[in-house]
Structures are given as C-alpha cells and as structure tokens.
Design an enzyme around this catalytic site. Structure first.
Site, PDB file in Angstrom:
ATOM      1  CB  THR A 137      -0.845   0.067   1.277  1.00  0.00           C
ATOM      2  OG1 THR A 137       0.038   0.179   2.394  1.00  0.00           O
ATOM      3  CG2 THR A 137      -1.707  -1.146   1.444  1.00  0.00           C
ATOM      4  CD  GLU A 155      -4.322  -1.792   4.123  1.00  0.00           C
ATOM      5  OE1 GLU A 155      -5.002  -1.543   3.112  1.00  0.00           O
ATOM      6  OE2 GLU A 155      -3.489  -0.983   4.588  1.00  0.00           O
ATOM      7  CE  LYS A 164      -7.252   6.466  -2.603  1.00  0.00           C
ATOM      8  NZ  LYS A 164      -8.027   5.264  -2.809  1.00  0.00           N
ATOM      9  CD1 TRP A 209      -4.578   6.118  -2.793  1.00  0.00           C
ATOM     10  CD2 TRP A 209      -3.880   6.052  -0.664  1.00  0.00           C
ATOM     11  NE1 TRP A 209      -5.559   5.518  -2.041  1.00  0.00           N
ATOM     12  CE2 TRP A 209      -5.150   5.465  -0.736  1.00  0.00           C
ATOM     13  CE3 TRP A 209      -3.233   6.141   0.559  1.00  0.00           C
ATOM     14  CZ2 TRP A 209      -5.801   4.953   0.389  1.00  0.00           C
ATOM     15  CZ3 TRP A 209      -3.874   5.637   1.675  1.00  0.00           C
ATOM     16  CH2 TRP A 209      -5.148   5.056   1.594  1.00  0.00           C
TER      17      TRP A 209
HETATM   18  P1  AMP Z   1      -6.311   1.398  -1.470  1.00  0.00           P
HETATM   19  O1  AMP Z   1      -5.756   0.553  -0.378  1.00  0.00           O
HETATM   20  O2  AMP Z   1      -5.281   2.112  -2.267  1.00  0.00           O
HETATM   21  O3  AMP Z   1      -7.242   0.595  -2.315  1.00  0.00           O
HETATM   22  O4  AMP Z   1      -7.184   2.564  -0.819  1.00  0.00           O
HETATM   23  C1  AMP Z   1      -8.175   2.302   0.128  1.00  0.00           C
HETATM   24  C2  AMP Z   1      -8.875   3.579   0.497  1.00  0.00           C
HETATM   25  O5  AMP Z   1      -9.468   4.172  -0.663  1.00  0.00           O
HETATM   26  C3  AMP Z   1     -10.026   3.396   1.450  1.00  0.00           C
HETATM   27  O6  AMP Z   1      -9.597   3.301   2.787  1.00  0.00           O
HETATM   28  C4  AMP Z   1     -10.849   4.662   1.178  1.00  0.00           C
HETATM   29  O7  AMP Z   1     -10.320   5.784   1.874  1.00  0.00           O
HETATM   30  C5  AMP Z   1     -10.651   4.883  -0.298  1.00  0.00           C
HETATM   31  N1  AMP Z   1     -11.787   4.363  -1.079  1.00  0.00           N
HETATM   32  C6  AMP Z   1     -11.859   3.200  -1.741  1.00  0.00           C
HETATM   33  N2  AMP Z   1     -13.042   3.073  -2.357  1.00  0.00           N
HETATM   34  C7  AMP Z   1     -13.759   4.188  -2.069  1.00  0.00           C
HETATM   35  C8  AMP Z   1     -15.074   4.662  -2.386  1.00  0.00           C
HETATM   36  N3  AMP Z   1     -15.893   3.975  -3.163  1.00  0.00           N
HETATM   37  N4  AMP Z   1     -15.448   5.850  -1.885  1.00  0.00           N
HETATM   38  C9  AMP Z   1     -14.636   6.587  -1.104  1.00  0.00           C
HETATM   39  N5  AMP Z   1     -13.377   6.192  -0.769  1.00  0.00           N
HETATM   40  C10 AMP Z   1     -12.951   5.013  -1.238  1.00  0.00           C
END
Ligand code: AMP
Length: 563
Positions: free
Chosen positions: A209, A354, A461, A466
């Site tokens: 991540t 995760e 984002k 990220w």
């Molecule tokens: P990642 O581990 O890079 O997939 O990022 C995970 C994070 O992305 C989550 O903890 C959220 O903060 C954000 N996220 C993922 N899907 C959504 C969604 N549909 N709406 C808002 N935030 C999201």
C-alpha cells in the site's frame, strides 16, 4: 448429553467432511477442465504496438502456467519465494498469477506508477528473487540499476534475474546484462507440472500500500483468503459473473490483483479481455465493442476518459451492461451519466488493499426497484453493503459501536477471512479487539448500506493513485523561506483530486509559487507535484499542535484549479 451424543459432536474426532485445501491452482484447473475453450483476449504490449490482439483460452493458459511453474522450479524458485512483476493487464501476467502462486511461491505485483525509489524499496523489502517485466518497463528498471551502480548502492540486491515478458523477436536491446526472454523460458519446458497440494494458509500474493506515512507496507494474501474472496466476489450480490459474462478489467493487475478479477473470472468461467497499456477512451471502446464485453471494473478517472470519448463521438455501447467503480467515491455526475445516458448499471464499491480489496458493493435491493430513478441514484451513490463473509462496524472515539441508523458516523472497522491481520514482516497485529481500523469514517443505515463521510487519513487520491500530503509538506518545509506548509486535496475535473499546497512564509522572505514548485524537482515523481500554491498568514492547529485540515478544507472549499 449422553456418551453417544458427545462422541458425535466431539471436535476432536476425525473430520466428517473432506479436508481439501483451498488453493489458487484449483481455479485455473477448474477453468481449464470445465471452460477450456473460453477465450482470454489481450491487447498486446510488445510487437504490433497497441493494435495487436492475442487470443487463447483457459486450457492454453493452464498449460502455459504449468510450463512457467516448471521453469521457475528449474530457476531454483522454492515455496515462499517472492516473484515480482511490473506488468500491464495481459495473458502473460495472468499466467504468472497462476504459475507463481500455483507452485507455492508468492506473486508480488509492483505498481509501476510509484516513484522509482519506492519501487526499489519495495523490491528490496520483499526480497524478490526474480522480476518479470513488460517491455514497456525495461527502461524503468534500466534507470534503477544505473542509478544504483552510479551511487554504488546495493539496489535490487535480492534479484537473481530479470525476465522480459516477450518473445525472442521483440527482446529490447537493454543495457542490463543477462535479461531472460519469457517465451524462451517457457518453450524449454514441458507442461507436465502437477499443481502441488499444501496448506491453504500458505502465502500466495503480495501487494504494497502507498501509506500515508513512512514507507509502503506489504499485504500478504494467502491461498485461503484469496479463495474465500473469490467465492464472495463472484456472487450475485457482488460482481455476479458467470460463463455468460465477458469481463474487461480496466483496474490494473498491479492494483490489488485487479480487484480479484483474474481469479473470479476463472472460477465463474467468464471470458476475459485484457486491455494492455492502451487505457485511452478510443482503444477501450474498440475493445468493448469488438469483444462484446458485458462487465468491467475501474476507478472513476478512467470512466471520465471513456465517457468523454463516447460523448465527443456520439457513441453508445452495444453489449456492455454493468461496471464496478471504486477506489475513490463515484462522483454523482458520473453515476448519472453512465446510468441514464448510457444505460450502464454502476455498482459503487469500497475496499482497501488490506481487504483483498472489496468490502462493500452497492447493488439495488428488490425493494429499491419500485423507487423513482432519482431515489435510486441517491442510494447508488453510497458505498454499499458488505457481501457475506465481510463484517462492518462503526466505532466512536472510545471504540464503542455506534448505531446503524444512517446518521451516526464513526471510525469504520472491518473483519473477514480476506482482511489483513498484520503487515508483511511486522510482528505486531494491526487489529484492535479483532477488527481492522480502515482509517475511513462512515455511517451505516438499517439495511447495512454504508457511506464514507470522510477519511481520517489525508491522502490525496489522484487518478486512482495516492499522494501522501505529509510527503509533500515535508519537501515544502525544507525550503529555507517556508515557515509552515499544509497540503490538502481539492477536486479536479480530470484526476478526481489534486494537491493544493498552502504555505506560511518566514518573515521578511521573498518566495513565489513557481520558485517553490521548482524546489520539488527531482525530490518526488512529477505526477505527485502540487497543482497550485496559496500563501496565507497562518495555518489552523488543533489543541495538540497538529494541523487542522478539516478547517483548511472548509477555508478552501471554493478553490478551483486553473487547468
Ligand atoms: P487502497 O488501499 O489504495 O485501495 O485505498 C483504500 C482507500 O481508498 C479506502 O480506505 C478509502 O479511503 C478509499 N476508497 C476506496 N473506495 C472508495 C469509495 N468507493 N469511496 C470513497 N473512498 C474510497
């Protein structure tokens, strides 16, 4: 309870049902045996540029994955070894998913969009033994190797070899010695490999991540977690894939395993269509139409590109019916356009690396079908309900559960057989009382449908990637004329969000936005650079001296980027 009853229910007696381990190899074996002639179509990366199309089927894929497993064995790869990939969505990457995990090693999919130093960090941290790269990424590896030689830093020290995922005719003339050709490797091997049976808790895959603080952290999936996830994600309330589906994963295979689609499609017997490196609107649309795609998945940014292309050229989809969109919140305008103008059912999903990654998906319930379209759109904008096997709770600041009434919001925590317990090489559990804190803030309604209201992390984002606000702040703060700096994400029409840098100058200093942005050169990947700089007399702080970003976001609510 009498003696006879206690014998029947005793947990220590011999199991009454089979103890078949849940293994990833069983997915490709199933697909090869029962959907052997179902196609896997890939836009090629080497040779014919973006125009080339490669076609084969699950039977061929299983055969070649076995040749690959034999090749890995002969290269000295043993159970538990990490094998890295830097590759687009394509059939050779698919073979690596099965060949590597199937023989008991661990596939480590590296995100090529990371800053080169992070890529080097991740490969070193994972102690990857071999690296498989698409021809596109050979220059990236060349640069990494060259930098480390110049700085006499032992970069990529664990690697025993680099394999280029192409045939002999398209091998690049690289400056790195002893590059191995993927097709040469396979053609030297028989396809007689028998997938070994081992403990289902054996690790199968590794994803890092891009953390908010410090270095990226590894999430080590197991065979068991992946099979549980596959069962859940293929179900009707989730992706709802079957042998009638034609699925095109736009989400990259280097981004949480393309949300599991290479596994789910094999389990369901769906036709797979891989777009390679061509993710522009024109190339994607052509593939959707030509291959009669019915289902897809991707982050909001790619849909923006595709929608723009369709609108500009007055086009509609012929076969495409529904798509999962997640990774960041689906903008309501996009939801409306896809649903109402193009007749595509949007399934808003939420999850994390995760979590393998899916936690929730938003598919309308039977009772919602009678509602007006406008009412349905309001429900669809929420992030959805957990599939069976996933549990969600919201906690207050003291870890006490909050009501599921659609109003109360708190820290979102999760638990499931496909959720991380501890990060790779970390002795400490990441859980609190058996639950994983997600860093997101949410409410949950009486139907279990969740909505993210904020995130406790302040990452930005951008186009599905990220950007760490702290990393940018740290660089800005290193400038001699900067007193204090804060970075927040602000909405951007193309990239969802982009970083806005807010700075307090030291007294009696001169500093312009351009000069400050130049200071970032070489310190961070170009796509992470802040899009704008604002100078302010002071920044808001909490009682404990931390930056109060909620206030900053309020102050800059009306801010718009120039481009
Ligand atoms: P990642 O581990 O890079 O997939 O990022 C995970 C994070 O992305 C989550 O903890 C959220 O903060 C954000 N996220 C993922 N899907 C959504 C969604 N549909 N709406 C808002 N935030 C999201």
């Amino acid at each position: 309870m009498n003696q006879a009853d206690s014998t029947v229910v005793s947990a220590t007696s011999a199991p009454t049902m089979m103890q078949r381990p849940l293994l990833i190899s069983s997915l490709i074996e199933h697909a090869a045996k029962n959907f052997g002639d179902t196609e896997i179509v890939s836009r090629t990366i080497d040779g014919a540029g973006h125009a080339g199309i490669h076609r084969y089927n699950y039977r061929d894929a299983n055969r070649r994955a076995k040749q690959l497993a034999n090749a890995l064995k002969h290269l000295g790869v043993v159970r538990g070894d990490r094998i890295a990939t830097l590759a687009w969505n394509g059939y050779r990457h698919f073979e690596l998913y099965y060949g590597v995990s199937g023989m008991g090693a661990i596939i480590h999919t590296v995100n090529p969009r990371l800053f080169p130093e992070q890529i080097a960090y991740i490969i070193n941290h994972a102690e990857d033994k071999f690296l498989f790269v698409d021809v596109t990424f050979v220059p990236l590896i060349e640069a990494l190797v060259a930098t480390s030689v110049a700085a006499s830093a032992p970069s990529l020290k664990s690697l025993k070899g680099i394999v280029v995922m192409t045939d002999r005719a398209h091998m690049p003339s690289a400056k790195i010695d002893n590059l191995i050709c993927y097709e040469d490797l396979l053609s030297a091997e028989a396809d007689d490999f028998v997938w070994p049976q081992f403990d289902e808790n054996t690790p199968s895959g590794l994803c890092y991540t891009s953390g908010t603080t410090g270095n990226p952290k590894g999430v080590l999936y197991t065979h068991r977690s992946t099979i549980f996830y596959t069962y859940a994600a293929m179900s009707p309330e989730c992706f709802c894939l079957s042998s009638q589906s034609v699925v095109l994963p736009i989400v990259p295979m280097f981004h949480v395993n393309a949300w599991g689609l290479p596994y789910i499609a094999a389990a369901a017997g769906s036709k797979l269509v891989f777009p390679g490196a061509a993710l522009d609107g024109a190339s994607l649309y052509q593939l959707f139409e030509q291959e009669e795609v019915t289902a897809s998945a991707g982050v909001p940014t790619v849909w923006l590109g595709l929608i723009n292309y369709l609108k500009t050229h007055g086009l509609k989809f012929s076969t495409f019916k529904e798509t999962v969109i997640g990774g960041s919140a689906v903008p309501p305008a996009m939801l409306r356009t896809l649903e109402l103008d193009f007749g595509i059912t949007v399934l808003h999903g939420w999850g994390m690396t995760e979590m393998s990654p899916l936690g929730t998906l938003n598919r309308l319930r039977g009772k919602h079908l009678k509602l007006s379209v406008e009412e349905q759109l309001v429900i669809k904008a929420r992030q959805g309900a957990p599939v069976f096997g996933m549990e969600l709770e919201i906690w207050d600041g003291d870890g006490k559960p909050l009501p599921h009434d659609g109003h109360a919001f708190g820290d979102l925590v999760v638990r499931s057989p496909w959720v991380l317990e501890r990060y790779f090489k970390d002795a400490r559990s990441a859980l609190i009382n058996g639950w994983l804190p997600t860093g997101d803030v949410a409410n949950i309604d009486a139907d279990g449908i969740m909505q993210i209201t904020d995130r406790s992390k302040d990452v930005i984002k951008s186009g599905g990637e990220w950007i760490s606000s702290i990393e940018l702040e740290n660089i800005a703060m290193a400038h001699p004329a900067v007193f204090e700096a804060a970075v927040i994400g602000r909405a951007h029409p193309k990239w969802d969000e982009r970083p806005l840098l807010i700075v307090v100058k030291k007294p009696n200093t001169e500093l312009g936005a351009e000069e400050l942005l130049k200071f970032f050169d070489g310190k961070i990947a170009k796509w992470m650079l802040p899009n704008a700089v604002e100078f302010v007399p002071q920044l808001p702080h909490t009682a404990t001296g931390k930056l109060l970003k909620t206030k900053l976001r309020d102050d800059f609510r009306a801010f718009k980027f120039a481009d």
